[in-house]
Scaffold this motif. Structure first.
Motif, PDB file in Angstrom:
ATOM      1  N   LEU A  85     -11.655 -26.492 -26.995  1.00 23.64           N
ATOM      2  CA  LEU A  85     -12.252 -25.157 -27.113  1.00 23.64           C
ATOM      3  C   LEU A  85     -12.079 -24.360 -25.829  1.00 23.64           C
ATOM      4  O   LEU A  85     -11.756 -23.159 -25.874  1.00 23.64           O
ATOM      5  N   VAL A  86     -12.256 -25.008 -24.691  1.00 24.47           N
ATOM      6  CA  VAL A  86     -12.084 -24.314 -23.410  1.00 24.47           C
ATOM      7  C   VAL A  86     -10.642 -23.847 -23.259  1.00 24.47           C
ATOM      8  O   VAL A  86     -10.375 -22.727 -22.784  1.00 24.47           O
ATOM      9  N   LYS A 106     -16.350 -35.821 -28.668  1.00 19.52           N
ATOM     10  CA  LYS A 106     -17.017 -34.576 -28.287  1.00 19.52           C
ATOM     11  C   LYS A 106     -16.375 -33.963 -27.048  1.00 19.52           C
ATOM     12  O   LYS A 106     -16.195 -32.743 -26.961  1.00 19.52           O
ATOM     13  N   THR A 107     -16.071 -34.802 -26.078  1.00 18.72           N
ATOM     14  CA  THR A 107     -15.434 -34.291 -24.860  1.00 18.72           C
ATOM     15  C   THR A 107     -14.078 -33.669 -25.165  1.00 18.72           C
ATOM     16  O   THR A 107     -13.732 -32.600 -24.649  1.00 18.72           O
ATOM     17  N   VAL A 150     -14.604 -30.248 -26.819  1.00 19.94           N
ATOM     18  CA  VAL A 150     -15.006 -29.212 -25.868  1.00 19.94           C
ATOM     19  C   VAL A 150     -13.833 -28.770 -25.008  1.00 19.94           C
ATOM     20  O   VAL A 150     -13.650 -27.568 -24.741  1.00 19.94           O
ATOM     21  N   VAL A 167     -22.846 -18.961 -24.848  1.00 19.01           N
ATOM     22  CA  VAL A 167     -23.629 -20.051 -24.252  1.00 19.01           C
ATOM     23  C   VAL A 167     -25.119 -19.845 -24.511  1.00 19.01           C
ATOM     24  O   VAL A 167     -25.855 -20.788 -24.829  1.00 19.01           O
TER      25      VAL A 167
END
Length: 293
Positions: free
Chosen positions: A13-14, A6-7, A10, A58
């Motif tokens: 994606l960033v 998951k990290t 993310v 968000v």
């Protein structure tokens, strides 16, 4: 997926969002200069448009109510479309980057130019309005339980079982206690018969019976008190019978276990045990010593 996966997702994606913002930043800055923004305002202009897109994304992930989530999605779609149009215009008119076009001129056709200028100048104002609304919705958001229960308990979590004593009362054949007071069930039978008469529907072809006068509040309170006292006395007799049976089985219950078995306190159970013992003592023959002359 584990935490590492998951990290990593993310972070990827960033990185993609950051690179896409850098590509879009060049076009939005040139459009802002053409519509009259100075160097500082033109530099901050891409953050106003694409930054609100990130904020709306968000908010869409945080909000759970359907109406708020739909509003955040609409803001995200609107600003995404606006950024796409301005990037498209920048691609059609490469001269915007070199300031080779007239000030305030984004298209040769006047209606199209007016529409593009209105779009470019209204985006900062819309960012203030929609951004404030989204932040207010997120700050006032209260997440609801996933099962919808009022007390927040999960649907899969069962209610706690009632406490039962470590040594439950053994079940033995009921034996009558000698000398134990018998409880009459006349008040209880009267309550049951009255309830049955009240529920019974009269036959349509039979004459109606005379209506009895309604009971006063004091009479109703007295009957309720009699009913409760009869129930308590029945519980006492059952508890005493249970203790006597446990004594006959050579496994006498403690006062605490007896009270918990009937949902009462330890002192209540001790009273029932004493009542059984006193009844046994009263049944035993008393020897009287006769002194000789």
């Amino acid at each position: 997926m584990n935490r590492f996966g998951k990290t990593l997702l993310v972070l990827a994606l960033v990185g993609v969002v950051a690179m896409a913002f850098r590509v879009s930043w060049n076009a939005l800055r040139d459009v802002a200069r053409v519509v009259g923004a100075d160097a500082t305002a033109a530099t901050l202009y891409p953050f106003v448009v694409d930054g609100l897109m990130a904020l709306a994304l968000v908010a869409t992930l945080v909000l759970t109510e359907e109406r708020d989530k739909r509003f955040a999605l609409r803001v995200l779609a609107t600003y995404t479309l606006a950024s796409l149009i301005l990037n498209y215009v920048h691609g059609l008119v490469p001269e915007l980057h070199g300031h080779a076009v007239d000030w305030g001129r984004l298209a040769d056709w006047d209606p199209a130019n007016w529409a593009l200028v209105l779009l470019a100048t209204s985006l900062p104002v819309g960012s203030i309005y929609f951004g404030s609304d989204l932040v207010a919705k997120v700050l006032h958001h209260r997440p609801t339980p996933s099962d919808g229960s009022a007390d927040g308990r999960g649907a899969g979590v069962s209610a706690p079982l009632p406490h039962t004593p470590e040594q439950p009362a053994p079940e033995f054949p009921h034996t009558a206690l000698t000398g134990a007071p018998q409880v009459t069930s006349e008040p209880v039978l009267a309550q049951v018969s009255e309830g049955a008469d009240a529920v019974r529907t009269p036959h349509p072809y039979t004459p109606h019976a005379l209506r009895t006068p309604e009971l006063s509040a004091q009479e109703q309170a007295d009957r309720q008190a009699q009913f409760e006292e009869a129930e308590l006395e029945r519980m006492r007799q059952d508890a005493r019978r249970t203790y006597a049976e446990s004594v006959q089985a050579a496994r006498p219950l403690s006062a605490r276990a007896l009270g918990e078995a009937y949902g009462m306190s330890e002192s209540w159970g001790r009273k029932q045990i004493l009542a059984v013992r006193e009844g046994d003592d009263s049944d035993r023959p008393h020897l009287v010593a006769i002194g000789g002359a």
